[in-house]
Design an enzyme around this catalytic site. Structure first.
Site, PDB file in Angstrom:
ATOM      1  N   ASN A  20     -57.769  17.329 -31.727  1.00  0.00           N
ATOM      2  CA  ASN A  20     -57.353  16.566 -30.464  1.00  0.00           C
ATOM      3  C   ASN A  20     -57.823  15.488 -30.322  1.00  0.00           C
ATOM      4  O   ASN A  20     -57.512  14.241 -29.858  1.00  0.00           O
ATOM      5  CB  ASN A  20     -57.353  17.686 -29.182  1.00  0.00           C
ATOM      6  CG  ASN A  20     -56.302  18.730 -29.028  1.00  0.00           C
ATOM      7  OD1 ASN A  20     -55.197  18.543 -29.467  1.00  0.00           O
ATOM      8  ND2 ASN A  20     -56.588  19.783 -28.492  1.00  0.00           N
ATOM      9  N   ASP A  66     -57.205  23.934 -24.744  1.00  0.00           N
ATOM     10  CA  ASP A  66     -58.309  24.559 -25.062  1.00  0.00           C
ATOM     11  C   ASP A  66     -59.197  24.747 -23.861  1.00  0.00           C
ATOM     12  O   ASP A  66     -60.026  25.745 -23.865  1.00  0.00           O
ATOM     13  CB  ASP A  66     -59.101  23.596 -26.157  1.00  0.00           C
ATOM     14  CG  ASP A  66     -58.310  23.115 -27.223  1.00  0.00           C
ATOM     15  OD1 ASP A  66     -58.412  23.984 -28.412  1.00  0.00           O
ATOM     16  OD2 ASP A  66     -57.600  22.298 -27.376  1.00  0.00           O
ATOM     17  N   HIS A 124     -50.691  25.778 -24.519  1.00  0.00           N
ATOM     18  CA  HIS A 124     -50.763  26.288 -25.693  1.00  0.00           C
ATOM     19  C   HIS A 124     -51.748  27.382 -26.019  1.00  0.00           C
ATOM     20  O   HIS A 124     -51.480  28.474 -26.163  1.00  0.00           O
ATOM     21  CB  HIS A 124     -50.618  25.489 -26.860  1.00  0.00           C
ATOM     22  CG  HIS A 124     -49.710  24.330 -26.775  1.00  0.00           C
ATOM     23  ND1 HIS A 124     -48.397  24.427 -27.122  1.00  0.00           N
ATOM     24  CD2 HIS A 124     -49.961  22.863 -26.406  1.00  0.00           C
ATOM     25  CE1 HIS A 124     -47.842  23.294 -26.828  1.00  0.00           C
ATOM     26  NE2 HIS A 124     -48.593  22.228 -26.361  1.00  0.00           N
ATOM     27  N   ASP A 125     -52.878  26.814 -25.931  1.00  0.00           N
ATOM     28  CA  ASP A 125     -54.062  27.724 -26.259  1.00  0.00           C
ATOM     29  C   ASP A 125     -54.501  28.893 -25.908  1.00  0.00           C
ATOM     30  O   ASP A 125     -54.947  29.924 -26.144  1.00  0.00           O
ATOM     31  CB  ASP A 125     -55.356  26.689 -26.505  1.00  0.00           C
ATOM     32  CG  ASP A 125     -55.035  25.706 -27.642  1.00  0.00           C
ATOM     33  OD1 ASP A 125     -54.240  25.704 -28.412  1.00  0.00           O
ATOM     34  OD2 ASP A 125     -55.972  24.704 -27.448  1.00  0.00           O
ATOM     35  N   PHE A 135     -48.827  20.501 -34.511  1.00  0.00           N
ATOM     36  CA  PHE A 135     -49.915  19.477 -34.814  1.00  0.00           C
ATOM     37  C   PHE A 135     -50.902  20.070 -35.472  1.00  0.00           C
ATOM     38  O   PHE A 135     -51.457  19.360 -36.620  1.00  0.00           O
ATOM     39  CB  PHE A 135     -50.473  19.060 -33.373  1.00  0.00           C
ATOM     40  CG  PHE A 135     -51.677  18.224 -33.495  1.00  0.00           C
ATOM     41  CD1 PHE A 135     -51.705  16.739 -33.838  1.00  0.00           C
ATOM     42  CD2 PHE A 135     -52.886  18.738 -33.384  1.00  0.00           C
ATOM     43  CE1 PHE A 135     -52.728  16.177 -33.766  1.00  0.00           C
ATOM     44  CE2 PHE A 135     -54.039  18.100 -33.374  1.00  0.00           C
ATOM     45  CZ  PHE A 135     -53.865  16.534 -33.537  1.00  0.00           C
ATOM     46  N   ASN A 136     -51.365  21.393 -35.190  1.00  0.00           N
ATOM     47  CA  ASN A 136     -52.756  21.858 -35.770  1.00  0.00           C
ATOM     48  C   ASN A 136     -52.393  22.260 -37.145  1.00  0.00           C
ATOM     49  O   ASN A 136     -53.482  22.001 -38.175  1.00  0.00           O
ATOM     50  CB  ASN A 136     -53.075  23.260 -35.157  1.00  0.00           C
ATOM     51  CG  ASN A 136     -53.568  23.057 -33.817  1.00  0.00           C
ATOM     52  OD1 ASN A 136     -54.237  22.076 -33.307  1.00  0.00           O
ATOM     53  ND2 ASN A 136     -53.652  24.379 -32.764  1.00  0.00           N
ATOM     54  N   THR A 179     -57.761  27.796 -32.050  1.00  0.00           N
ATOM     55  CA  THR A 179     -56.777  27.222 -31.375  1.00  0.00           C
ATOM     56  C   THR A 179     -56.851  25.747 -31.860  1.00  0.00           C
ATOM     57  O   THR A 179     -56.066  24.843 -30.779  1.00  0.00           O
ATOM     58  CB  THR A 179     -57.037  27.203 -29.743  1.00  0.00           C
ATOM     59  OG1 THR A 179     -58.409  26.651 -29.556  1.00  0.00           O
ATOM     60  CG2 THR A 179     -57.134  28.560 -29.478  1.00  0.00           C
ATOM     61  N   ASP A 224     -60.670  22.790 -30.137  1.00  0.00           N
ATOM     62  CA  ASP A 224     -60.772  21.192 -30.265  1.00  0.00           C
ATOM     63  C   ASP A 224     -60.400  20.684 -28.834  1.00  0.00           C
ATOM     64  O   ASP A 224     -59.546  19.977 -29.007  1.00  0.00           O
ATOM     65  CB  ASP A 224     -60.056  20.293 -31.452  1.00  0.00           C
ATOM     66  CG  ASP A 224     -58.560  20.868 -31.312  1.00  0.00           C
ATOM     67  OD1 ASP A 224     -58.322  21.836 -30.522  1.00  0.00           O
ATOM     68  OD2 ASP A 224     -57.678  20.140 -31.924  1.00  0.00           O
TER      69      ASP A 224
END
Length: 311
Positions: A38, A14, A241-242, A167-168, A126, A9
């Site tokens: 996102n 990402d 993060h991703d 969040f995810n 992700t 996303d």
């Protein structure tokens, strides 16, 4: 070569994950599937196409996925990713030279897994897990055909969108519960690991020194990401993060993991979306594990090398 489907996303982090997957010689990126997270599905799909254009990965197909969670209302992260979902500073984003394929992402995921040799394709989600949950509900046989699911999401410690939830998993906890509940290997690369992958000024300078379009793009991403993260969550340097999930697929020795059964809280007033890792059962047979520690220096070496290869 590791064949992957990157379900994403974009999103600043990402975007870095896409560059890592596109530039690493040991990854065969079968396709990108997009998921609302996102930002809205329209914006993240547009952003995915832009990143592939910058990477020169014009032959990677893009499939548009679910626009909303299974049950929840739509939640986005504009405070982190800006109005476009991928705000940058000082870089002119190109018009996408990559189109969107006909057909839904979930159908394509199923068809691809049923076509490819069993045990050869890794799913790397992700964003929210809606597409993956829908795919396994559409065709349960894909469970035995997937090599593993390496996802960025969750946390066994503190969350980020709430005190409990990352969040995810917060965006679509029912989808996360479905994915965690299936009998396939799952590696949860959560906040406890990804908060170690900080894009410091020293890291940023390595990308600037490349003198390439892709390197300049990462600098522009990090500049905007740093500003937004400082305002939203008081981070001096933003965590990317991703790409940690993609890095694990490339070289699992970069990431320490601990076996643990995983579940998702669906009902708690204060804890909905929290991922629970039961470390008490670490000696029992288990098909899921949790990432705990990152080799930060080698991680950034891997990302810089991939971006340099893209030119």
């Amino acid at each position: 070569m590791r064949k992957i489907i990157l379900d994403c996303d974009p999103g600043h982090d990402d975007a870095v994950a896409i560059l890592l997957a596109a530039g690493n010689p040991y990854i065969e990126l079968l396709g990108l599937t997009t998921i609302g997270g996102n930002h809205t599905i329209d914006k993240v799909t547009h952003n995915a196409r832009q990143v592939l254009t910058i990477a020169g990965a014009l032959d990677v197909p893009v499939y548009r996925g679910a626009s909303r969670p299974l049950i929840n209302d739509v939640v986005t992260a504009e405070d982190i990713h800006g109005d476009s979902g991928m705000e940058v500073h000082g870089y002119n984003l190109p018009e996408p030279a990559v189109g969107v394929e006909d057909g839904h992402a979930v159908r394509w995921i199923v068809d691809t897994l049923m076509r490819e040799e069993p045990g050869t394709v890794t799913l790397v989600p992700t964003g929210p897990l809606t597409n993956i949950a829908l795919a396994v509900r559409m065709e349960p046989r894909i469970v035995s055909r997937v090599r593993e699911v390496v996802l960025m999401g969750g946390a066994y410690g503190t969350g980020n969108i709430t005190a409990s939830a990352e969040f995810n998993t917060f965006v679509d906890p029912e989808a996360a519960a479905i994915v965690f509940g299936e009998d396939w290997p799952v590696v949860m690369v959560g906040l406890d690991l990804t908060h170690q992958a900080l894009a410091t000024p020293e890291v940023e300078s390595r990308f600037a020194a490349l003198g390439t379009s892709a390197g300049d793009f990462v600098v522009a991403l990090v500049d905007a990401f740093r500003h937004n993260y400082k305002d939203a969550q008081d981070f001096d340097n933003p965590p990317v993060h991703d790409p940690c999930a993609v890095a694990y697929v490339i070289d699992p020795s970069l990431v320490e993991t601990v076996p643990a059964p995983l579940s998702v809280e669906l009902a708690g007033t204060l804890t909905r979306g929290r991922t629970v890792a039961d470390f008490r059962a670490s000696d029992a047979p288990c098909n899921s594990s949790v990432a705990t520690r990152l080799d930060v220096e080698r991680f950034w070496d891997l990302v810089v090398d991939a971006v340099q290869r893209l030119g």
